[in-house]
Design an enzyme around this catalytic site. Structure first.
Site, PDB file in Angstrom:
ATOM      1  N   GLU A  82      -7.933  10.752  -0.248  1.00  0.00           N
ATOM      2  CA  GLU A  82      -9.427  10.882  -0.367  1.00  0.00           C
ATOM      3  C   GLU A  82      -9.769  12.649   0.033  1.00  0.00           C
ATOM      4  O   GLU A  82      -9.472  12.926   1.414  1.00  0.00           O
ATOM      5  CB  GLU A  82     -10.490  10.126   0.475  1.00  0.00           C
ATOM      6  CG  GLU A  82     -11.889  10.501   0.184  1.00  0.00           C
ATOM      7  CD  GLU A  82     -12.848   9.493   1.051  1.00  0.00           C
ATOM      8  OE1 GLU A  82     -12.242   8.392   1.377  1.00  0.00           O
ATOM      9  OE2 GLU A  82     -13.939   9.781   1.163  1.00  0.00           O
ATOM     10  N   LYS A 269     -16.440   2.428   8.066  1.00  0.00           N
ATOM     11  CA  LYS A 269     -15.510   3.076   7.126  1.00  0.00           C
ATOM     12  C   LYS A 269     -14.982   4.489   7.387  1.00  0.00           C
ATOM     13  O   LYS A 269     -13.793   4.723   7.131  1.00  0.00           O
ATOM     14  CB  LYS A 269     -16.150   2.628   5.885  1.00  0.00           C
ATOM     15  CG  LYS A 269     -14.998   2.964   4.662  1.00  0.00           C
ATOM     16  CD  LYS A 269     -15.129   4.371   3.885  1.00  0.00           C
ATOM     17  CE  LYS A 269     -14.036   4.521   2.796  1.00  0.00           C
ATOM     18  NZ  LYS A 269     -13.780   6.031   2.585  1.00  0.00           N
ATOM     19  N   ASP A 285       1.381  -0.378  10.777  1.00  0.00           N
ATOM     20  CA  ASP A 285       0.632  -1.650   9.874  1.00  0.00           C
ATOM     21  C   ASP A 285      -0.849  -1.365  10.029  1.00  0.00           C
ATOM     22  O   ASP A 285      -1.522  -1.620  10.886  1.00  0.00           O
ATOM     23  CB  ASP A 285       0.893  -2.882  10.740  1.00  0.00           C
ATOM     24  CG  ASP A 285       0.555  -4.053   9.573  1.00  0.00           C
ATOM     25  OD1 ASP A 285      -0.458  -3.734   8.750  1.00  0.00           O
ATOM     26  OD2 ASP A 285       1.160  -4.933   9.727  1.00  0.00           O
ATOM     27  N   HIS A 383     -18.227  17.316   0.227  1.00  0.00           N
ATOM     28  CA  HIS A 383     -17.165  16.302  -0.452  1.00  0.00           C
ATOM     29  C   HIS A 383     -17.098  16.700  -1.781  1.00  0.00           C
ATOM     30  O   HIS A 383     -16.057  16.823  -2.433  1.00  0.00           O
ATOM     31  CB  HIS A 383     -17.873  15.066  -0.059  1.00  0.00           C
ATOM     32  CG  HIS A 383     -17.050  13.905  -0.758  1.00  0.00           C
ATOM     33  ND1 HIS A 383     -15.814  13.569   0.156  1.00  0.00           N
ATOM     34  CD2 HIS A 383     -16.907  13.202  -1.908  1.00  0.00           C
ATOM     35  CE1 HIS A 383     -15.370  12.458  -0.412  1.00  0.00           C
ATOM     36  NE2 HIS A 383     -15.926  12.282  -1.684  1.00  0.00           N
TER      37      HIS A 383
HETATM   38  P1  NDP Z   1      10.495  -4.841  15.554  1.00  0.00           P
HETATM   39  O1  NDP Z   1      10.794  -6.347  15.119  1.00  0.00           O
HETATM   40  O2  NDP Z   1      11.296  -3.837  14.737  1.00  0.00           O
HETATM   41  O3  NDP Z   1      10.516  -4.822  17.023  1.00  0.00           O
HETATM   42  C1  NDP Z   1      10.625  -3.827  17.838  1.00  0.00           C
HETATM   43  C2  NDP Z   1      11.986  -3.330  18.172  1.00  0.00           C
HETATM   44  O4  NDP Z   1      11.968  -2.223  18.657  1.00  0.00           O
HETATM   45  C3  NDP Z   1      12.146  -4.565  19.550  1.00  0.00           C
HETATM   46  O5  NDP Z   1      12.487  -5.567  19.225  1.00  0.00           O
HETATM   47  C4  NDP Z   1      13.148  -3.556  20.344  1.00  0.00           C
HETATM   48  O6  NDP Z   1      14.239  -4.067  20.126  1.00  0.00           O
HETATM   49  C5  NDP Z   1      12.980  -2.140  19.874  1.00  0.00           C
HETATM   50  N1  NDP Z   1      12.717  -1.010  20.731  1.00  0.00           N
HETATM   51  C6  NDP Z   1      13.198   0.103  21.029  1.00  0.00           C
HETATM   52  N2  NDP Z   1      12.538   0.990  21.930  1.00  0.00           N
HETATM   53  C7  NDP Z   1      11.710   0.282  22.230  1.00  0.00           C
HETATM   54  C8  NDP Z   1      10.404   0.512  23.156  1.00  0.00           C
HETATM   55  N3  NDP Z   1      10.532   1.481  23.994  1.00  0.00           N
HETATM   56  N4  NDP Z   1       9.524  -0.698  23.319  1.00  0.00           N
HETATM   57  C9  NDP Z   1       9.577  -1.817  22.586  1.00  0.00           C
HETATM   58  N5  NDP Z   1      10.457  -1.740  21.608  1.00  0.00           N
HETATM   59  C10 NDP Z   1      11.504  -1.172  21.330  1.00  0.00           C
HETATM   60  O7  NDP Z   1       8.742  -4.728  15.233  1.00  0.00           O
HETATM   61  P2  NDP Z   1       7.404  -5.164  16.001  1.00  0.00           P
HETATM   62  O8  NDP Z   1       7.884  -6.426  16.876  1.00  0.00           O
HETATM   63  O9  NDP Z   1       6.721  -3.917  16.543  1.00  0.00           O
HETATM   64  O10 NDP Z   1       6.645  -5.597  14.495  1.00  0.00           O
HETATM   65  C11 NDP Z   1       6.129  -4.873  13.650  1.00  0.00           C
HETATM   66  C12 NDP Z   1       6.109  -5.073  12.310  1.00  0.00           C
HETATM   67  O11 NDP Z   1       5.765  -6.530  12.378  1.00  0.00           O
HETATM   68  C13 NDP Z   1       5.285  -4.193  11.524  1.00  0.00           C
HETATM   69  O12 NDP Z   1       5.855  -3.761  10.325  1.00  0.00           O
HETATM   70  C14 NDP Z   1       4.182  -5.232  10.902  1.00  0.00           C
HETATM   71  O13 NDP Z   1       3.587  -4.799   9.693  1.00  0.00           O
HETATM   72  C15 NDP Z   1       4.954  -6.547  10.994  1.00  0.00           C
HETATM   73  N6  NDP Z   1       4.188  -7.858  11.093  1.00  0.00           N
HETATM   74  C16 NDP Z   1       2.785  -7.846  11.038  1.00  0.00           C
HETATM   75  C17 NDP Z   1       1.910  -9.018  11.350  1.00  0.00           C
HETATM   76  C18 NDP Z   1       0.421  -8.772  11.825  1.00  0.00           C
HETATM   77  O14 NDP Z   1      -0.020  -7.816  12.128  1.00  0.00           O
HETATM   78  N7  NDP Z   1      -0.072  -9.989  11.414  1.00  0.00           N
HETATM   79  C19 NDP Z   1       2.594 -10.208  11.115  1.00  0.00           C
HETATM   80  C20 NDP Z   1       4.166 -10.258  11.104  1.00  0.00           C
HETATM   81  C21 NDP Z   1       4.792  -8.865  10.901  1.00  0.00           C
HETATM   82  P3  NDP Z   1      15.408  -3.797  21.370  1.00  0.00           P
HETATM   83  O15 NDP Z   1      14.808  -3.973  22.726  1.00  0.00           O
HETATM   84  O16 NDP Z   1      16.441  -5.187  21.029  1.00  0.00           O
HETATM   85  O17 NDP Z   1      16.242  -2.795  21.183  1.00  0.00           O
END
Ligand code: NDP
Length: 429
Positions: A82, A269, A285, A383
């Site tokens: 936009e 919005k 997301d 706009h």
């Molecule tokens: P991930 O499953 O990728 O988990 C994040 C990973 O990052 C962790 O498992 C961790 O793994 C690693 N990590 C590395 N550094 C850090 C840090 N400093 N802090 C935290 N984690 C760290 O992603 P999310 O669990 O965040 O899930 C997000 C996704 O889920 C989005 O794409 C979203 O679209 C989707 N989603 C959304 C839903 C909703 O909103 N209703 C439903 C289902 C999915 P490790 O510790 O092993 O290194």
């Protein structure tokens, strides 16, 4: 980064703008490379991100300039189709920086996982059993995702609610367990979902009921970010409108949104016009953020304005925006999409909390941009002038003709594709 104030940036070519950003150390060589690449999201990567891929869908990436937040300079990557959004955000950020900048804060990043239990013979007993087992439930949840605990996060607390307990329908009566989880720098959906799924058998055992849904809640009201700004009226003066008139117009506009859902939804919005582009640019997301923001705006039973605007004792305009901000700097597609990495690189944020604060500051700026325009000249003037370029392109203009046709459309005050087509034909002849 040295500064987010780059005068005349908008007048430059794309190549020159990239150079200017390099000059202020806005990004690394790697980010610069990704940004300049003909295929910033490789097809192979896209094919591994979602299903049935047949291509990629590019959108413009702009930069919100002039943002001074808690004394730190931010160049804000914004992905949006936009026109006028990026210009408006940068314009308001410039005014706010003259008033000292935005002040922001964020709560601890606690997200919510929900477990739905139905069919308990005694819901109150079931609730008591869960609360009694709080420590064991937290321990079990954390055992299912030990890495987040090592990072200092993990499940911290539970809450239990009984819904529709007086209903005669078995479908409606239920118990809901909330698991509160610190997801550190990740949005956390997958972390949360893994944890709540792991608890299901124990919850059934403790309650005597049957577990149905196990999923995060996007109403992330324990993962909030808040931005405020205080602007002296002289900085708001616009054309023939005094600063006081603009200030009062903004407050009247806010009160309209605060009292009327039909207005509030459009007002909000406009706020999301600022928020979504940063959420998208950073690979987050945006549906999750949108859903949480609108639900939070209805938390007191009536859907209302996400922002508040008022006048303080010195006559300054004071704005505030507080929203759930379930964004991360790791996880999901953030680590996969090279442009998301480049955007985070440009932003120079070191935590999800910091990112969430930048996002609400942009939302607050965007809201003021819209209200200031609405309370003075109306939104269409600025706009449509910017929209005229898209109209010229839609009418078939290319190269230099885009500029010529769009300027002519503004001059004759007829920003329509039909008129633009006539002009294109005239110039091509
Ligand atoms: P991930 O499953 O990728 O988990 C994040 C990973 O990052 C962790 O498992 C961790 O793994 C690693 N990590 C590395 N550094 C850090 C840090 N400093 N802090 C935290 N984690 C760290 O992603 P999310 O669990 O965040 O899930 C997000 C996704 O889920 C989005 O794409 C979203 O679209 C989707 N989603 C959304 C839903 C909703 O909103 N209703 C439903 C289902 C999915 P490790 O510790 O092993 O290194």
């Amino acid at each position: 980064m040295q500064t987010s104030r780059i005068p005349g940036f908008y007048k430059q070519t794309v190549t020159k703008r990239r150079e200017l950003l390099k000059n202020v150390e806005a990004f690394t060589e790697e980010a610069f490379h990704v940004l300049s690449s003909p295929e910033p999201l490789p097809l192979d990567t896209a094919d591994n991100m979602i299903e049935n891929v047949i291509g990629t869908f590019p959108l413009p990436l702009g930069t919100g300039l002039n943002f001074l937040i808690n004394g730190k300079e931010y160049i804000v990557p914004m992905v949006i189709e936009e026109p006028s959004v990026v210009a408006s955000a940068s314009h308001i950020a410039k005014i706010v920086r003259e008033a000292g900048g935005f002040t922001t804060e964020a709560t601890e990043r606690v997200m919510i996982g929900q477990i739905q239990v139905i069919g308990c013979t005694d819901f109150h007993k079931a609730k008591a059993a869960l609360l009694h087992a709080e420590d064991a439930l937290i321990e079990q949840a954390n055992a299912s995702y030990p890495s987040i605990v090592k990072r200092g996060g993990g499940a911290k607390e539970i809450g239990v609610r009984i819904l529709n307990k007086d209903s005669m329908s078995n479908y409606q009566q239920m118990l809901v367990l909330h698991l509160y989880i610190n997801t550190c720098d990740a949005m956390g959906a997958n972390i949360i979902n893994t944890m709540v799924e792991s608890l299901a058998p124990t919850v059934e055992e403790l309650t005597g009921g049957k577990v149905y849904l196990r999923i995060l809640s996007n109403l992330a009201d324990r993962c909030l970010a808040c931005a405020t700004c205080t602007i002296p009226p002289h900085l708001l003066k616009t054309g023939d409108f005094s600063g006081e008139e603009v200030r009062d117009g903004v407050i009247h506009a806010y009160e309209f949104a605060a009292s009327d859902p039909y207005r509030a939804v459009t007002h909000n919005k406009g706020i999301m016009n600022g928020i979504d582009p940063v959420v998208i640019a950073t690979g987050n997301d945006w549906r999750a953020v949108e859903a949480g923001a609108h639900a939070y705006a209805a938390r007191d039973g009536q859907y209302t304005s996400m922002t508040t605007w008022s006048v303080d004792a010195e006559g300054n305009l004071v704005g505030e925006l507080e929203l759930p901000m379930s964004v991360g700097i790791v996880g999901g597609s953030i680590n996969v999409h090279p442009m998301a990495q480049a955007a985070l690189d440009i932003l120079h944020v070191s935590s999800a909390q910091e990112l969430s604060q930048v996002i609400v500051a942009v939302g607050l700026a965007q809201n003021l941009g819209a209200l200031k325009a609405l309370a003075t000249d109306g939104i269409q003037k600025g706009h449509m002038a910017l929209h005229s370029r898209s109209v010229a392109i839609a009418a078939g203009a290319t190269g230099e003709l885009i500029d010529i046709v769009s300027k002519k459309l503004v001059e004759i005050n007829e920003i329509r594709v039909g008129k633009a087509k006539e002009l294109v034909e005239e110039y091509i002849k």
